[in-house]
Design an enzyme around this catalytic site. Structure first.
Site, PDB file in Angstrom:
ATOM      1  CG  ASP A  78      -8.081   8.606   6.008  1.00 31.62           C
ATOM      2  OD1 ASP A  78      -8.388   8.008   7.054  1.00 31.62           O
ATOM      3  OD2 ASP A  78      -6.904   8.725   5.608  1.00 31.62           O
ATOM      4  CG  ASP A 130      -3.777  -6.511   9.250  1.00 31.75           C
ATOM      5  OD1 ASP A 130      -3.684  -6.467   8.013  1.00 31.75           O
ATOM      6  OD2 ASP A 130      -4.798  -6.932   9.828  1.00 31.75           O
ATOM      7  CG  HIS A 168      -5.141   3.991  12.755  1.00 30.98           C
ATOM      8  ND1 HIS A 168      -5.339   5.193  12.105  1.00 30.98           N
ATOM      9  CD2 HIS A 168      -5.164   3.048  11.773  1.00 30.98           C
ATOM     10  CE1 HIS A 168      -5.493   4.976  10.814  1.00 30.98           C
ATOM     11  NE2 HIS A 168      -5.393   3.686  10.593  1.00 30.98           N
ATOM     12  NE  ARG A 169      -0.558   2.999   8.761  1.00 31.56           N
ATOM     13  CZ  ARG A 169      -1.804   3.246   8.327  1.00 31.56           C
ATOM     14  NH1 ARG A 169      -2.188   4.486   8.072  1.00 31.56           N
ATOM     15  NH2 ARG A 169      -2.669   2.268   8.143  1.00 31.56           N
ATOM     16  CG  ASN A 192      -1.852   1.137   1.315  1.00 32.50           C
ATOM     17  OD1 ASN A 192      -1.529   2.216   0.843  1.00 32.50           O
ATOM     18  ND2 ASN A 192      -3.005   0.925   1.927  1.00 32.50           N
TER      19      ASN A 192
END
Ligand code: ITT
Length: 197
Positions: free
Chosen positions: A154, A71, A181-182, A13
């Site tokens: 998003d 993930d 979150h990342r 990705n």
């Protein structure tokens, strides 16, 4: 253990590659793309952590380097946590981001609670280390898509906090990285790396 100068990122990705580059390069860690000829395993784990580990282990084994993988996905409270680990294939195998988002917006009511989750795996076979770091970001489902930044869900994700009614796709890259979150999982990784060096 020294803080690594570079890490292989096990993803296909390109948005994740860009986000991890932004998040790690200010800390002196270069993120290297996974070479094209390395195949990632099927994501058949039942949890974000299992799938992240599968990807990071495969990249670490194939490159003989320390590797990371994330993930991630979105959990809708109104759908008992779906799509969760199946976020990338919510609208079926090979579904596009647009198709997955359309399905979420058709099944969960506008304004209902959402949560992004990121499990970040770190694998260093030479040092015999496997670790998982988790980051989360809470928000709500927008009634319509807005914004052109970010990716995936998003455009319809309204993050909690002081962002007005802007969706994640309307935030600047820096604003997303601070609350995502990342971004939060990477902060956990960096804290652990500096504590163990
Ligand atoms: P790799 O497995 O190759 O890393 P992927 O896109 O398939 O790439 P995942 O299996 O982790 O990644 O699936 C993540 C899903 O969650 C996918 O549908 C994404 O669009 C969505 N997602 C993850 N992080 C996101 C973010 O920051 N913003 C919007 N959507 C996100």
């Amino acid at each position: 253990m020294a803080v690594p100068e570079s890490l292989v990122l096990a993803t296909r990705n390109p948005h994740k590659l860009a986000e991890f580059g932004r998040l790690l390069s200010p800390h002196g860690i270069t993120v290297q793309a996974l070479p094209d000829d390395i195949e990632l395993p099927p994501e058949d784990g039942e949890t974000f952590a299992e799938n992240a580990l599968l990807k990071a282990r495969a990249a670490a084994a194939a490159t003989a380097r320390a590797a990371i993988a994330d993930d991630s996905g979105i959990e809708a409270l109104a759908l008992d946590g779906r799509p969760g680990v199946r976020s990338a294939r919510y609208a079926g195998p090979g579904a596009t981001d647009e198709q997955n988002l359309a399905k979420l917006m058709s099944e969960a009511p506008a304004g209902s609670e959402l949560r992004y989750v990121c499990a970040l795996a770190y694998v260093d076979r030479g040092a015999g280390i496997e670790r998982i770091f988790v980051g989360e970001c809470d928000g709500r489902l927008a009634s319509e898509r807005r914004g052109a930044r970010g990716f995936g869900y998003d455009p319809a994700f309204l993050p909690d906090g002081d962002h007005g009614e802007r969706t994640m796709a309307e935030l600047t890259e820096r604003e997303k990285d601070e609350i995502s979150h990342r971004g939060r999982a990477v902060m956990e990784l960096l804290t652990w790396l500096s504590a163990s060096s």
